[in-house]
Each structure stands twice: as C-alpha cells, then as structure tokens.
Design an enzyme around this catalytic site. Structure first.
Site, PDB file in Angstrom:
ATOM      1  N   LYS A  26      11.368 -30.486 -27.676  1.00  0.00           N
ATOM      2  CA  LYS A  26      11.837 -29.222 -27.161  1.00  0.00           C
ATOM      3  C   LYS A  26      10.948 -28.078 -27.603  1.00  0.00           C
ATOM      4  O   LYS A  26      10.988 -26.981 -27.045  1.00  0.00           O
ATOM      5  CB  LYS A  26      13.257 -28.933 -27.697  1.00  0.00           C
ATOM      6  CG  LYS A  26      14.258 -29.984 -27.388  1.00  0.00           C
ATOM      7  CD  LYS A  26      15.595 -29.643 -28.082  1.00  0.00           C
ATOM      8  CE  LYS A  26      16.511 -30.841 -28.101  1.00  0.00           C
ATOM      9  NZ  LYS A  26      17.627 -30.665 -29.044  1.00  0.00           N
ATOM     10  N   VAL A  30       7.469 -23.456 -40.472  1.00  0.00           N
ATOM     11  CA  VAL A  30       7.669 -22.249 -39.666  1.00  0.00           C
ATOM     12  C   VAL A  30       8.755 -22.463 -38.613  1.00  0.00           C
ATOM     13  O   VAL A  30       9.046 -23.597 -38.223  1.00  0.00           O
ATOM     14  CB  VAL A  30       6.354 -21.805 -38.979  1.00  0.00           C
ATOM     15  CG1 VAL A  30       5.353 -21.292 -39.997  1.00  0.00           C
ATOM     16  CG2 VAL A  30       5.740 -22.942 -38.155  1.00  0.00           C
ATOM     17  N   ASP A  89       1.203 -30.470 -36.929  1.00  0.00           N
ATOM     18  CA  ASP A  89       1.449 -30.429 -38.378  1.00  0.00           C
ATOM     19  C   ASP A  89       0.735 -31.634 -38.975  1.00  0.00           C
ATOM     20  O   ASP A  89      -0.471 -31.594 -39.232  1.00  0.00           O
ATOM     21  CB  ASP A  89       2.967 -30.429 -38.611  1.00  0.00           C
ATOM     22  CG  ASP A  89       3.347 -30.121 -40.044  1.00  0.00           C
ATOM     23  OD1 ASP A  89       2.709 -30.665 -40.947  1.00  0.00           O
ATOM     24  OD2 ASP A  89       4.288 -29.339 -40.270  1.00  0.00           O
TER      25      ASP A  89
HETATM   26  O1  LIG Z   1       2.177 -32.999 -36.059  1.00  0.00           O
HETATM   27  P1  LIG Z   1       3.552 -33.484 -36.402  1.00  0.00           P
HETATM   28  O2  LIG Z   1       3.746 -33.593 -37.889  1.00  0.00           O
HETATM   29  O3  LIG Z   1       3.904 -34.753 -35.715  1.00  0.00           O
HETATM   30  O4  LIG Z   1       4.592 -32.359 -35.963  1.00  0.00           O
HETATM   31  C1  LIG Z   1       4.576 -31.706 -34.716  1.00  0.00           C
HETATM   32  C2  LIG Z   1       5.757 -32.033 -33.865  1.00  0.00           C
HETATM   33  O5  LIG Z   1       6.976 -31.751 -34.559  1.00  0.00           O
HETATM   34  C3  LIG Z   1       7.808 -30.906 -33.774  1.00  0.00           C
HETATM   35  O6  LIG Z   1       8.639 -31.621 -32.926  1.00  0.00           O
HETATM   36  P2  LIG Z   1      10.006 -32.298 -33.399  1.00  0.00           P
HETATM   37  O7  LIG Z   1       9.762 -33.745 -33.648  1.00  0.00           O
HETATM   38  O8  LIG Z   1      10.590 -31.506 -34.517  1.00  0.00           O
HETATM   39  O9  LIG Z   1      10.911 -32.174 -32.113  1.00  0.00           O
HETATM   40  P3  LIG Z   1      11.316 -30.827 -31.314  1.00  0.00           P
HETATM   41  O10 LIG Z   1      10.084 -30.370 -30.590  1.00  0.00           O
HETATM   42  O11 LIG Z   1      12.390 -31.259 -30.391  1.00  0.00           O
HETATM   43  O12 LIG Z   1      11.780 -29.832 -32.351  1.00  0.00           O
HETATM   44  C4  LIG Z   1       6.807 -30.124 -32.938  1.00  0.00           C
HETATM   45  O13 LIG Z   1       7.402 -29.625 -31.766  1.00  0.00           O
HETATM   46  C5  LIG Z   1       5.749 -31.143 -32.628  1.00  0.00           C
HETATM   47  O14 LIG Z   1       6.074 -31.903 -31.500  1.00  0.00           O
HETATM   48  N1  LIG Z   2      10.225 -25.943 -37.068  1.00  0.00           N
HETATM   49  C1  LIG Z   2       9.162 -26.642 -37.390  1.00  0.00           C
HETATM   50  N2  LIG Z   2       8.975 -27.847 -36.867  1.00  0.00           N
HETATM   51  C2  LIG Z   2       7.865 -28.499 -37.225  1.00  0.00           C
HETATM   52  N3  LIG Z   2       7.435 -29.702 -36.848  1.00  0.00           N
HETATM   53  C3  LIG Z   2       6.274 -29.922 -37.499  1.00  0.00           C
HETATM   54  N4  LIG Z   2       5.956 -28.885 -38.281  1.00  0.00           N
HETATM   55  C4  LIG Z   2       6.928 -27.985 -38.128  1.00  0.00           C
HETATM   56  C5  LIG Z   2       7.153 -26.696 -38.691  1.00  0.00           C
HETATM   57  O1  LIG Z   2       6.403 -26.140 -39.504  1.00  0.00           O
HETATM   58  N5  LIG Z   2       8.292 -26.082 -38.274  1.00  0.00           N
HETATM   59 MG   LIG Z   3       8.032 -31.050 -30.418  1.00  0.00          MG
END
Ligand SMILES: O=P(O)(O)OC[C@H]1O[C@H](OP(=O)(O)OP(=O)(O)O)[C@H](O)[C@@H]1O
Ligand SMILES: Nc1nc2[nH]cnc2c(=O)[nH]1
Ligand SMILES: [Mg+2]
Length: 185
Positions: free
Chosen positions: A47, A157, A107
C-alpha cells in the site's frame, strides 16, 4: 492531519510536503524524457506507494497504463520479516511491456529484490524502479534503481503512504516517529 495534530507521536518532519511535490515533478520530467514514444506501464506497490504513484502519475506527460501489486514484508513491526507475501498480483500481462515499478521506500531492499526477480521472469521489454525514498545505510541487497527521490538516514519514517501499524499513511509529509511509539529508546 498535520504535524501539530500528531502531538507526541512525531519526532520530526524529515521532508516537508512542498519538497516532496517538487521532487516528484523532477522525477516525472526525467521519466517523460526517458520514455518518450514508448508505451509505459507504471506499477505501484501497495500500500505504501499509493501517494507517490498518484502524484507521479499526475505529473507525467507520457501516456501511461497503471497497475498495482500488493506485497507485504513488514506486518505490524518496524523491521522487514524478509518474507515477501503477494497479496495481489498484476492484472496485466507484462510480457514485452516497458514497466516502471513505483515504490515509496527502499530500506533493506528485500521487497524490491524479490519483486524485480519475479517481474523479470515474466519477460517484460524493460523493468526499472522509481522510489521516493532510499536508506543507503540499511540496504542489504544491492538494487539497481533508475529514479530515486531522496536518500534518507536509517530511521523508521512515516507519512506519504508509509505506515506504522497501518497508521499515519495519510500524512502529506515524511516524518520520523518518536521512539516511544514503537517501543524504542
Ligand atoms: O526494502 P524493504 O526493507 O523490503 O522495505 C521496503 C518495503 O516495505 C514497505 O512495505 P510494507 O511491507 O510495510 O507494506 P505496505 O507498503 O503495505 O506498508 C515499503 O512500502 C516497501 O514496499
Ligand atoms: N513506515 C515505514 N515502512 C517501512 N518499510 C521499510 N522501511 C520503512 C520505514 O522506514 N517506514
Ligand atoms: Mg510497500
């Protein structure tokens, strides 16, 4: 909700709304130049990428198709589980298409590393990445990224699509969360 409404949950505003919008327009200009005359499919990773996808799409002048994948590796925590789950696949067959994956943040890089392998196996004409944020000090797997908005410090963040336990996604800026909110120091 603005910074004042967040009260004590917010530790600081890292990137104000205006800077985000300026940067997204700049990225759109580069993408317009690179994809002129091509049929581009932008893929938002749900999302987190909702806000950047919506603003980037509106700033682009090249014609685009839009599709979405939902993947999750963070769950309710502040650390990647390393296990990527596909919650929704693309509706589009990307074979022979020019694909640009749009993300909110890189990340550890685990999500995009997995996703790029997955997408490349579908034989697109090209597949590149546009991410609003990247944490150079946190990346565990090298990722080839064509478009980066901001390199940021290795802090958790929130805002502009990024959540903590599904909250704060609607903030129009990028902020850092006060450690007491997630049980840090
Ligand atoms: O480089 P990484 O360590 O893999 O982190 C990055 C991912 O983490 C978060 O998604 P999340 O899995 O939290 O799902 P969301 O987008 O639904 O919040 C973000 O939107 C990226 O897709
Ligand atoms: N909200 C949030 N989601 C993440 N997913 C990977 N890194 C981050 C971060 O710094 N913040
Ligand atoms: Mg994501």
């Amino acid at each position: 909700m603005d910074a004042a409404d967040m009260g004590q949950d917010l530790s600081s505003v890292l990137i104000p709304e205006e800077d985000l919008q300026t940067k997204i327009k700049e990225l759109a200009g580069k993408i317009d130049a690179d994809y002129a005359g091509k049929d581009l499919l932008i893929v938002g990773v749900l999302k987190g990428a909702v806000m950047v996808m919506a603003d980037l799409a509106r700033a682009l002048h090249v014609p685009v198709h839009m599709d979405w994948m939902a993947v999750s590796s963070y769950g309710a925590g502040t650390k990647s589980s390393g296990v990527v789950r596909v919650l929704k696949d693309l509706d589009t067959d990307i074979a022979g298409r020019h694909v640009l994956v749009v993300e909110d943040i890189i990340d550890s890089g685990l999500t995009l590393s997995w996703l790029m392998n997955n997408l490349k196996s579908r034989n697109p004409a090209s597949v590149e990445i546009c991410t609003l944020l990247r944490k150079p000090d946190a990346v565990k797997v090298p990722i080839d990224v064509r478009y980066v908005g901001f390199d940021i410090p290795n802090e958790f963040v929130i805002g502009f699509g990024l959540d903590y336990d599904e909250r704060y996604r609607n903030l129009p800026f990028i902020g850092t969360l006060a450690p007491h909110v997630y049980g840090g120091e």
